[in-house]
Motif scaffolding. Structure first.
Motif, PDB file in Angstrom:
ATOM      1  N   ILE A 119       0.829  -1.210   0.000  1.00  0.00           N
ATOM      2  CA  ILE A 119       0.000   0.000   0.000  1.00  0.00           C
ATOM      3  C   ILE A 119       0.859   1.253   0.000  1.00  0.00           C
ATOM      4  O   ILE A 119       0.511   2.265  -0.615  1.00  0.00           O
ATOM      5  N   MET A 120       2.011   1.192   0.668  1.00  0.00           N
ATOM      6  CA  MET A 120       2.886   2.359   0.757  1.00  0.00           C
ATOM      7  C   MET A 120       3.416   2.780  -0.606  1.00  0.00           C
ATOM      8  O   MET A 120       3.798   3.933  -0.805  1.00  0.00           O
ATOM      9  N   LEU A 121       3.453   1.828  -1.556  1.00  0.00           N
ATOM     10  CA  LEU A 121       3.954   2.121  -2.897  1.00  0.00           C
ATOM     11  C   LEU A 121       2.829   2.318  -3.910  1.00  0.00           C
ATOM     12  O   LEU A 121       2.967   3.101  -4.854  1.00  0.00           O
ATOM     13  N   LEU A 122       1.728   1.608  -3.713  1.00  0.00           N
ATOM     14  CA  LEU A 122       0.643   1.627  -4.695  1.00  0.00           C
ATOM     15  C   LEU A 122      -0.389   2.709  -4.423  1.00  0.00           C
ATOM     16  O   LEU A 122      -1.203   3.024  -5.289  1.00  0.00           O
ATOM     17  N   GLU A 123      -0.377   3.258  -3.223  1.00  0.00           N
ATOM     18  CA  GLU A 123      -1.283   4.343  -2.872  1.00  0.00           C
ATOM     19  C   GLU A 123      -0.462   5.486  -2.286  1.00  0.00           C
ATOM     20  O   GLU A 123       0.669   5.285  -1.849  1.00  0.00           O
ATOM     21  N   GLY A 124      -1.017   6.682  -2.299  1.00  0.00           N
ATOM     22  CA  GLY A 124      -0.249   7.829  -1.819  1.00  0.00           C
ATOM     23  C   GLY A 124      -1.133   8.925  -1.271  1.00  0.00           C
ATOM     24  O   GLY A 124      -2.364   8.828  -1.306  1.00  0.00           O
ATOM     25  N   GLN A 125      -0.502   9.968  -0.767  1.00  0.00           N
ATOM     26  CA  GLN A 125      -1.208  11.081  -0.152  1.00  0.00           C
ATOM     27  C   GLN A 125      -0.725  12.409  -0.729  1.00  0.00           C
ATOM     28  O   GLN A 125       0.460  12.567  -1.030  1.00  0.00           O
ATOM     29  N   LYS A 126      -1.644  13.353  -0.849  1.00  0.00           N
ATOM     30  CA  LYS A 126      -1.301  14.714  -1.241  1.00  0.00           C
ATOM     31  C   LYS A 126      -1.024  15.496   0.041  1.00  0.00           C
ATOM     32  O   LYS A 126      -1.944  15.879   0.762  1.00  0.00           O
ATOM     33  N   VAL A 127       0.249  15.717   0.330  1.00  0.00           N
ATOM     34  CA  VAL A 127       0.662  16.335   1.595  1.00  0.00           C
ATOM     35  C   VAL A 127       1.337  17.667   1.305  1.00  0.00           C
ATOM     36  O   VAL A 127       2.204  17.753   0.428  1.00  0.00           O
ATOM     37  N   VAL A 128       0.964  18.704   2.043  1.00  0.00           N
ATOM     38  CA  VAL A 128       1.544  20.037   1.849  1.00  0.00           C
ATOM     39  C   VAL A 128       2.222  20.485   3.146  1.00  0.00           C
ATOM     40  O   VAL A 128       1.746  20.199   4.239  1.00  0.00           O
ATOM     41  N   PRO A 129       3.354  21.202   3.032  1.00  0.00           N
ATOM     42  CA  PRO A 129       4.115  21.624   4.212  1.00  0.00           C
ATOM     43  C   PRO A 129       3.707  23.015   4.704  1.00  0.00           C
ATOM     44  O   PRO A 129       4.552  23.919   4.806  1.00  0.00           O
ATOM     45  N   ARG A 130       2.433  23.205   5.020  1.00  0.00           N
ATOM     46  CA  ARG A 130       1.940  24.537   5.358  1.00  0.00           C
ATOM     47  C   ARG A 130       2.682  25.135   6.565  1.00  0.00           C
ATOM     48  O   ARG A 130       3.171  26.264   6.521  1.00  0.00           O
ATOM     49  N   LYS A 131       2.785  24.363   7.640  1.00  0.00           N
ATOM     50  CA  LYS A 131       3.439  24.885   8.841  1.00  0.00           C
ATOM     51  C   LYS A 131       4.957  24.968   8.669  1.00  0.00           C
ATOM     52  O   LYS A 131       5.598  25.835   9.261  1.00  0.00           O
ATOM     53  N   THR A 132       5.509  24.085   7.874  1.00  0.00           N
ATOM     54  CA  THR A 132       6.954  24.136   7.608  1.00  0.00           C
ATOM     55  C   THR A 132       7.313  25.458   6.937  1.00  0.00           C
ATOM     56  O   THR A 132       8.269  26.135   7.333  1.00  0.00           O
ATOM     57  N   LEU A 133       6.540  25.841   5.945  1.00  0.00           N
ATOM     58  CA  LEU A 133       6.771  27.116   5.264  1.00  0.00           C
ATOM     59  C   LEU A 133       6.484  28.297   6.197  1.00  0.00           C
ATOM     60  O   LEU A 133       7.256  29.267   6.235  1.00  0.00           O
ATOM     61  N   ALA A 134       5.394  28.209   6.952  1.00  0.00           N
ATOM     62  CA  ALA A 134       5.034  29.299   7.856  1.00  0.00           C
ATOM     63  C   ALA A 134       6.077  29.505   8.953  1.00  0.00           C
ATOM     64  O   ALA A 134       6.234  30.614   9.472  1.00  0.00           O
ATOM     65  N   SER A 135       6.812  28.443   9.281  1.00  0.00           N
ATOM     66  CA  SER A 135       7.841  28.552  10.323  1.00  0.00           C
ATOM     67  C   SER A 135       9.073  29.315   9.856  1.00  0.00           C
ATOM     68  O   SER A 135       9.932  29.662  10.664  1.00  0.00           O
ATOM     69  N   GLY A 136       9.167  29.543   8.531  1.00  0.00           N
ATOM     70  CA  GLY A 136      10.293  30.294   7.993  1.00  0.00           C
ATOM     71  C   GLY A 136      11.339  29.465   7.282  1.00  0.00           C
ATOM     72  O   GLY A 136      12.350  30.009   6.815  1.00  0.00           O
ATOM     73  N   TYR A 137      11.105  28.139   7.155  1.00  0.00           N
ATOM     74  CA  TYR A 137      12.099  27.339   6.436  1.00  0.00           C
ATOM     75  C   TYR A 137      12.052  27.646   4.940  1.00  0.00           C
ATOM     76  O   TYR A 137      10.981  27.716   4.346  1.00  0.00           O
ATOM     77  N   ARG A 138      13.228  27.789   4.341  1.00  0.00           N
ATOM     78  CA  ARG A 138      13.338  28.059   2.901  1.00  0.00           C
ATOM     79  C   ARG A 138      13.987  26.851   2.228  1.00  0.00           C
ATOM     80  O   ARG A 138      15.103  26.458   2.557  1.00  0.00           O
ATOM     81  N   TYR A 139      13.281  26.281   1.272  1.00  0.00           N
ATOM     82  CA  TYR A 139      13.712  25.049   0.622  1.00  0.00           C
ATOM     83  C   TYR A 139      14.866  25.292  -0.355  1.00  0.00           C
ATOM     84  O   TYR A 139      14.880  26.287  -1.077  1.00  0.00           O
ATOM     85  N   SER A 140      15.807  24.344  -0.371  1.00  0.00           N
ATOM     86  CA  SER A 140      16.879  24.355  -1.374  1.00  0.00           C
ATOM     87  C   SER A 140      16.418  23.733  -2.684  1.00  0.00           C
ATOM     88  O   SER A 140      16.850  24.131  -3.762  1.00  0.00           O
TER      89      SER A 140
END
Length: 307
Positions: free
Chosen positions: A273-294
């Motif tokens: 299931i971990m490979l055949l199904e998936g989730q749409k996950v967004v990093p809302r709090k990660t971005l709001a915390s001030g982290y800037r992605y490389s």
């Protein structure tokens, strides 16, 4: 040192992992922390310079450290292990028992760390072709893996507020020399790569440099606490889109699908299931915390990985 904010070069950080100190994420995190001037103590199965063993932790307690990170856990998607009761118990114990030991050690420490960071996974969120999940979304109660994340995060919870607590729910980690992509490169280079199953399932991913970066951000930024989603902020990626992008990065075709029946035969129905199904996950709090992605975009991330 408690009672004031230590400068990075003064801080001593403890990283807990299994596997003898050669973990993919742990190695990247240790390198980044040391590059930023931190002193790192590793707690692992094997003794060595700058390390203590789990036995030493149990007998002598937690060494002095300003922050602690738990990366311990048996690799769930090890294709060489059958998904049976024995392996399931190892998966559980490598996460729950070690986390409970560490939480007790932190709680009993004369000078507990200022921050305690645990890495779990996006398996907390229920697979869906339509739902979108951020850090406040419900989950953790629908199958073996979601229940595992719930128990894992509960095992890490500390009483009181003397230690700042952060949980990073990681997506699929992409990086050189390890992680999920390590096993994909050969078939893709041979032109035998492609989507897994239908390819329509979402594929929440993150570059190893950003996962390490989020962990350092969680350790250093005193305002960060609670759950952060450790996934890239790029537009949602499906498994088929990921396969196409990896093929493009390698200059190889990527249109041969891996049938779901084969995945289930190798990994077992529950684990597949971990490979055949998936989730749409967004990093809302990660971005709001001030982290800037490389590496916020998949194409650039894959080019760096395969370069």
């Amino acid at each position: 040192m408690r009672g004031r904010r230590a400068t990075p070069r003064e801080q001593i950080l403890c990283i807990f992992w299994s596997g003898g100190g050669t973990g993919f994420i742990g190695t990247a995190l240790t390198q980044l922390l040391r590059a930023r001037g931190h002193e790192v103590t590793l707690v692992s199965r094997k003794p060595g310079p700058g390390r203590i063993t789990w036995d030493e932790l149990a007998t002598s307690g937690l060494p002095r450290c300003e922050a602690a990170v738990n990366l311990a856990g048996e690799n769930i998607l090890n294709p060489l292990r059958r998904w049976n009761e024995t392996f399931q118990k190892e998966v559980l114990s490598s996460r729950l028992e070690t986390t409970q030991i560490l939480a007790r050690a932190i709680n009993k420490a004369p000078q507990p760390p200022q921050a305690w960071v645990l890495v779990t996974g996006v398996a907390y969120y229920q697979p869906s072709l339509t739902a979108e999940y951020d850090e406040d979304s419900p989950g953790g109660d629908f199958d073996f893996f979601s229940n595992l994340v719930t128990k894992w995060e509960a095992a890490a919870r500390l009483p009181g507020e003397s230690t700042r607590q952060v949980v990073v729910r990681s997506g699929v980690v992409l990086g050189r020399g390890g992680g999920a992509i390590h096993h994909m490169l050969l078939p893709f280079r041979l032109g035998l790569g492609g989507p897994i199953g239908s390819g329509h399932q979402f594929f929440p991913w993150i570059h190893i440099r950003d996962l390490a970066g989020i962990l350092v951000h969680a350790l250093e930024a005193s305002h960060v606490q609670g759950v952060l989603n450790g996934v890239a902020p790029a537009p949602t990626t499906t498994n088929a889109e990921f396969a196409k992008a990896l093929g493009a990065a390698l200059g190889c075709p990527a249109f041969i699908p891996l049938p779901g029946m084969v995945v289930q035969a190798v990994f077992g129905r529950e684990r597949a299931i971990m490979l055949l199904e998936g989730q749409k996950v967004v990093p809302r709090k990660t971005l709001a915390s001030g982290y800037r992605y490389s590496f916020p975009e998949l194409g650039a991330a894959l080019k760096e990985v395969v370069a």
